[in-house]
Write an enzyme that holds these catalytic residues in place. Structure first.
Site, short mmCIF file in Angstrom:
data_model
loop_
_atom_site.label_atom_id
_atom_site.label_comp_id
_atom_site.label_asym_id
_atom_site.label_seq_id
_atom_site.Cartn_x
_atom_site.Cartn_y
_atom_site.Cartn_z
N ASP A 1 -7.53 1.38 -1.56
CA ASP A 1 -6.53 1.86 -2.53
C ASP A 1 -7.10 2.97 -3.43
O ASP A 1 -6.41 3.95 -3.71
CB ASP A 1 -6.03 0.70 -3.40
N LYS B 1 -4.34 -9.89 -2.01
CA LYS B 1 -5.53 -9.03 -2.08
C LYS B 1 -6.74 -9.71 -2.74
O LYS B 1 -7.86 -9.57 -2.26
CB LYS B 1 -5.20 -7.73 -2.82
#
Ligand code: ATR
Length: 298
Positions: free
Chosen positions: A115, A78
């Site tokens: 997220d 990420k």
């Protein structure tokens, strides 16, 4: 899903999505996205790609060259994706991590981070429609925590207390965010019962794995003890998911508090990514039923 279905066969027009990670075999994302794609009648498939950290730049160029429409990223990619993007949305920039990539026809990549959206949507789905004005305690200062912290700050929380085993790590995470969101009072405390302002807390969020492994009921920092110290109005969120519930979620359930779990967060971050790629809404209820059943069988 019937793998031999003739109404959902792969052909020259099939478009490809996927998830990159190391490991990736445990990921629930292929099941989630393929269910949604098939339900929408889209001739698209979502595949797992096992990519090692050292191969990331080459793999990303390969996905773009192969005309992949978009992909998700999980551990450990990420953060490393950030400098590989042609453009980044503001949330991905603030979090410093990308979990969703969209490619255009020329292979230009835009990085998003869904997220934090998943976290807020999971709370909303479970009786916490907004976080504005709340006093929030967040356990942990790792990757999952950064997305949660940015979402809470963007949502206008009044007070944010971050508790971490390594205090300096939490301070480093919070420093740039404090400057960007001066309307929220932020502070860091060590991870320990005596330092947590639980009685006045509106929302307790766990982003560490401590509720999963090795913390017994006799431990003074057991999740049960934290939940017992909360007021009756408080809500609880665990970014981590375990079949049957983490210690934190089980304790919140027992006390009758509002709660949301990591599976709800996972589904909503996925739903947002799905909308980025397809322009459609994911059928959340069907996906939830399917994934919960899969998890309970695992
Ligand atoms: P993730 O991407 O899942 O957030 P991470 O970036 O490795 O994973 O972060 C893990 C978080 O859990 C950190 O806040 C970590 O605390 P440190 O910063 O002190 O390492 C916390 N954590 C992990 N194991 C822990 C343990 N046994 N006790 C307390 N905190 C723990």
């Amino acid at each position: 899903m019937n793998p031999l279905s003739t109404t959902w066969s792969i052909n020259g027009e099939t478009r490809i999505l996927g998830v990159i990670g190391d490991p990736v075999a445990h990921s629930l994302s292929p099941a989630m996205h393929n269910l949604a794609l098939e339900a929408a009648g889209l001739n698209w498939r979502y595949l797992p790609f096992h990519i090692k950290a050292e191969d990331l730049p080459q793999a990303v160029r390969g996905l773009a060259a192969a005309g992949v429409v978009g992909f998700n990223a999980t551990i450990p990619h990420k953060e490393a994706l950030v400098p590989l993007m042609h453009s980044l949305d503001e949330t991905a920039q603030l979090i410093g991590a990308v979990n969703t990539v969209s490619m255009d026809e020329s292979g230009r990549m835009t990085g998003y981070n869904t997220d934090g959206y998943g976290f807020i949507a999971a709370l909303a789905e479970n009786g916490v429609p907004a976080v504005a004005g709340m006093r929030v305690v967040v356990l942990g200062a790792g990757g999952a925590s950064r997305a949660v912290l940015v979402a809470l700050l963007q949502g206008g929380v009044k007070e944010l207390v971050v508790a971490n085993r390594t205090v300096s790590r939490a301070e480093a995470v919070l420093a740039p965010l404090k400057a960007r969101f001066p309307g929220t009072t932020c502070r860091v405390v060590p991870l320990g019962m005596e330092d947590l302002p639980l009685a006045g807390c509106d929302l307790l969020v766990n982003t560490t794995s401590i509720g999963l492994y090795g913390v017994g009921a006799e431990d003074p920092f057991a999740m049960e003890h934290l939940v017992a110290a909360l007021g009756d109005h408080a809500a609880v969120m665990d970014a981590v998911y375990a079949p049957g519930g983490t210690a934190l979620i089980r304790a919140a359930k027992e006390r009758g508090l509002k709660y949301a779990d990591g599976l709800a967060m996972l589904i909503h971050q996925g739903a947002r990514a799905y909308t980025h790629w397809t322009g459609r809404d994911m059928p959340i209820d069907r996906v939830r039923t399917h994934l919960r059943a899969m998890m309970e069988q695992a």
